[in-house]
Enzyme design. Sequence first.
Site, PDB file in Angstrom:
ATOM      1  NE  ARG A   8      42.344  65.450   6.841  1.00 28.23           N
ATOM      2  CZ  ARG A   8      43.171  66.467   7.107  1.00 28.23           C
ATOM      3  NH1 ARG A   8      42.906  67.671   6.661  1.00 28.23           N
ATOM      4  NH2 ARG A   8      44.268  66.273   7.815  1.00 28.23           N
ATOM      5  N   GLY A  72      48.163  63.701  18.238  1.00 23.47           N
ATOM      6  CA  GLY A  72      48.407  65.012  17.642  1.00 23.47           C
ATOM      7  C   GLY A  72      49.866  65.287  17.339  1.00 23.47           C
ATOM      8  N   GLY A  95      55.295  64.606   7.118  1.00 20.43           N
ATOM      9  CA  GLY A  95      55.490  63.464   6.226  1.00 20.43           C
ATOM     10  C   GLY A  95      54.520  63.404   5.074  1.00 20.43           C
ATOM     11  N   GLY A 133      46.371  75.798   9.013  1.00 21.27           N
ATOM     12  CA  GLY A 133      46.502  76.728  10.131  1.00 21.27           C
ATOM     13  C   GLY A 133      46.936  78.090   9.599  1.00 21.27           C
ATOM     14  CG  ASN A 386      58.325  28.379 -21.131  1.00 19.50           C
ATOM     15  OD1 ASN A 386      57.183  28.180 -21.545  1.00 19.50           O
ATOM     16  ND2 ASN A 386      58.617  29.339 -20.292  1.00 19.50           N
ATOM     17  CB  SER A 405      55.081  30.676 -40.013  1.00 17.04           C
ATOM     18  OG  SER A 405      55.679  31.875 -40.454  1.00 17.04           O
TER      19      SER A 405
HETATM   20  C1  UD1 Z   1      48.905  70.516  10.202  1.00 18.69           C
HETATM   21  C2  UD1 Z   1      48.961  71.780  11.073  1.00 18.69           C
HETATM   22  C3  UD1 Z   1      48.412  72.950  10.274  1.00 18.69           C
HETATM   23  C4  UD1 Z   1      49.166  73.094   8.968  1.00 18.69           C
HETATM   24  C5  UD1 Z   1      49.161  71.788   8.173  1.00 18.69           C
HETATM   25  C6  UD1 Z   1      50.090  71.920   6.999  1.00 18.69           C
HETATM   26  C7  UD1 Z   1      48.661  70.958  13.351  1.00 18.69           C
HETATM   27  C8  UD1 Z   1      47.755  70.881  14.508  1.00 18.69           C
HETATM   28  N1  UD1 Z   1      48.190  71.580  12.278  1.00 18.69           N
HETATM   29  O1  UD1 Z   1      47.537  70.232   9.968  1.00 18.69           O
HETATM   30  O2  UD1 Z   1      48.550  74.148  11.031  1.00 18.69           O
HETATM   31  O3  UD1 Z   1      48.584  74.155   8.211  1.00 18.69           O
HETATM   32  O4  UD1 Z   1      49.633  70.709   8.997  1.00 18.69           O
HETATM   33  O5  UD1 Z   1      50.058  70.774   6.200  1.00 18.69           O
HETATM   34  O6  UD1 Z   1      49.791  70.504  13.436  1.00 18.69           O
HETATM   35  N2  UD1 Z   1      51.068  63.173  12.678  1.00 18.69           N
HETATM   36  C9  UD1 Z   1      51.774  62.390  13.568  1.00 18.69           C
HETATM   37  N3  UD1 Z   1      51.204  62.083  14.766  1.00 18.69           N
HETATM   38  C10 UD1 Z   1      49.986  62.556  15.128  1.00 18.69           C
HETATM   39  C11 UD1 Z   1      49.273  63.366  14.216  1.00 18.69           C
HETATM   40  C12 UD1 Z   1      49.846  63.672  13.007  1.00 18.69           C
HETATM   41  O7  UD1 Z   1      52.892  61.961  13.273  1.00 18.69           O
HETATM   42  O8  UD1 Z   1      49.537  62.234  16.228  1.00 18.69           O
HETATM   43  C13 UD1 Z   1      51.686  63.478  11.363  1.00 18.69           C
HETATM   44  C14 UD1 Z   1      50.817  63.075  10.187  1.00 18.69           C
HETATM   45  O9  UD1 Z   1      51.104  61.755   9.777  1.00 18.69           O
HETATM   46  C15 UD1 Z   1      51.208  64.095   9.135  1.00 18.69           C
HETATM   47  C16 UD1 Z   1      51.654  65.308   9.934  1.00 18.69           C
HETATM   48  O10 UD1 Z   1      51.870  64.853  11.250  1.00 18.69           O
HETATM   49  O11 UD1 Z   1      52.272  63.656   8.334  1.00 18.69           O
HETATM   50  C17 UD1 Z   1      50.606  66.414   9.935  1.00 18.69           C
HETATM   51  O12 UD1 Z   1      49.386  65.916  10.458  1.00 18.69           O
HETATM   52  P1  UD1 Z   1      47.986  66.228   9.778  1.00 18.69           P
HETATM   53  O13 UD1 Z   1      46.927  65.532  10.538  1.00 18.69           O
HETATM   54  O14 UD1 Z   1      48.065  66.024   8.330  1.00 18.69           O
HETATM   55  O15 UD1 Z   1      47.883  67.803  10.094  1.00 18.69           O
HETATM   56  P2  UD1 Z   1      47.015  68.861   9.288  1.00 18.69           P
HETATM   57  O16 UD1 Z   1      45.587  68.716   9.674  1.00 18.69           O
HETATM   58  O17 UD1 Z   1      47.352  68.823   7.882  1.00 18.69           O
HETATM   59 CA    CA Z   2      48.502  67.445   6.545  1.00 17.51          CA
END
Ligand code: UD1
Ligand code: CA
Length: 457
Positions: A8, A72, A95, A133, A386, A405
């Site tokens: 995004r 995921g 993160g 969520g 320099n 100057s």
């Molecule tokens: C997630 C939650 C959502 C919550 C929100 C809060 C899930 C499915 N949903 O959604 O319920 O309200 O966070 O901020 O978890 N990441 C990985 N590996 C992956 C995918 C993601 O390490 O394969 C890391 C991303 O870098 C990120 C974090 O996990 O730091 C969350 O992932 P992101 O895609 O931002 O989840 P949200 O859609 O925000």
């Molecule tokens: Ca997020």
Amino acid sequence: MAAGKGTRLKSQLPKVLHEVGGKPLLEHVIRAAVRVVPAEDVYAIIGHEAERVRAAMAHTGVNFVLQEEQRGTGHALMVAGEALAGYDHVIVLSGDAPLITPETIGRLLNFHLEEQAAMTLLSADLENPTGYGRVLRKSSRSAEVLAIVEEKAASAAQKKIREINSGFYVFDVKELYGNIGKLSTANAHHEYYLTDMAGVLRKALRKARRPVVAWKTANAAEVLGGNTRAELSEIDEKMRLAKCRQLMADGVTVFYPATCVIDADVEIAPDTVIEPYVQLLGKTRIGTASRVRSYSVIRDSEIGDGVVVRPGCVMEEARIGTGAVIGPFSHLRPGSDVGEGAHVGNFVETKKIKLGKGSKANHLTYLGDAEIGAGVNIGAGTITCNYDGVNKHKTVIEDGVFIGSDSTLVAPVRVGKGAYVGAASCITEDVPEDALAVGRARQIVKEGWAREKRRKK
Ligand code: UD1
Ligand code: CA
């Protein structure tokens, strides 16, 4: 969890390296984490642009787990199984949510342990829960959670729930990995959702009385995630304002704080005044009773007590002694060391110099690779030459020297203690102590020349 791409953001840079408050998202989260557990027990799950993220975070001393394919948040934890095998509980942090505090993580952990829960999630009530969520509780009075439903799967009624899942959790490691295989990818993104563990664990452990619970933080702002540029700027603004408030609480005056950009690690002593539209970046430190006037950008610099930085100065890796006056419109580049009570003024550029106590370079000057003593006056338009096109050379100007100057000092060159250099001189040879050096063409005067010219016309 820091392996995601951050689709995004529409960026070349991985999401967790996008900055808020002058630091990558992930660094804020790691900083909070290492105040709860030692760095050697922190694992950053990285994947998208893993090497870039690893290099940027290497200084934090945490471990890394590679999630090669990002399938995921549930999959991220699957990949970390081996690393976590020796632990009883794991705190999972997102993160991309940098406002989280160690205090909240600590409370979440305590709640989890008290409830002897299999999974505890941090929730918050948001004015606008869109995109997050939603938490489905057993009842409004119960801590127990039935499931987490993602925005895309939520019914119209569920979308009205304002209690959101923050993306921070604590799991019982044994229960997590005993059941993580039950996650499926039957959802809108065809991913393994960590959030589905709520329903999975509830079902699996109801009889064992190991509940899935939620602990709601009253400070909803600290769970905000930076998924879009707009969210990043919102978080950045919150962080900057919090920093300004902290400084004000510590006795610093910050006028119009909404216009000031002050990085998290900047330190300022009481009674210093920061005027509107100032940026103080990196590891900048400012002493007491100083004043930074508007439109200055200062990075990684050390400014003493009672210093005045007049409007429009740019400084990087500079040191300014007590009572010095800088600007307006001075450019102090790395290695500029301005002594006590010294003045650097309008349109003066400095680089790798030492300017001694009480010395002045007030107008239109370039000073580079120079060692300048105390009580020296550098006239308007003075230039240290320099660079010979290949190498840099040093200019030494001893105590009490007066440089007229529009002089050019061709380095390497030394002007001895107490010497004078006549205005508009080009100095190519050393000037002895207490001497006068004049290096310019002698003036010629032709009496009546102009009158004669006009008459001929
Ligand atoms: C997630 C939650 C959502 C919550 C929100 C809060 C899930 C499915 N949903 O959604 O319920 O309200 O966070 O901020 O978890 N990441 C990985 N590996 C992956 C995918 C993601 O390490 O394969 C890391 C991303 O870098 C990120 C974090 O996990 O730091 C969350 O992932 P992101 O895609 O931002 O989840 P949200 O859609 O925000
Ligand atoms: Ca997020």
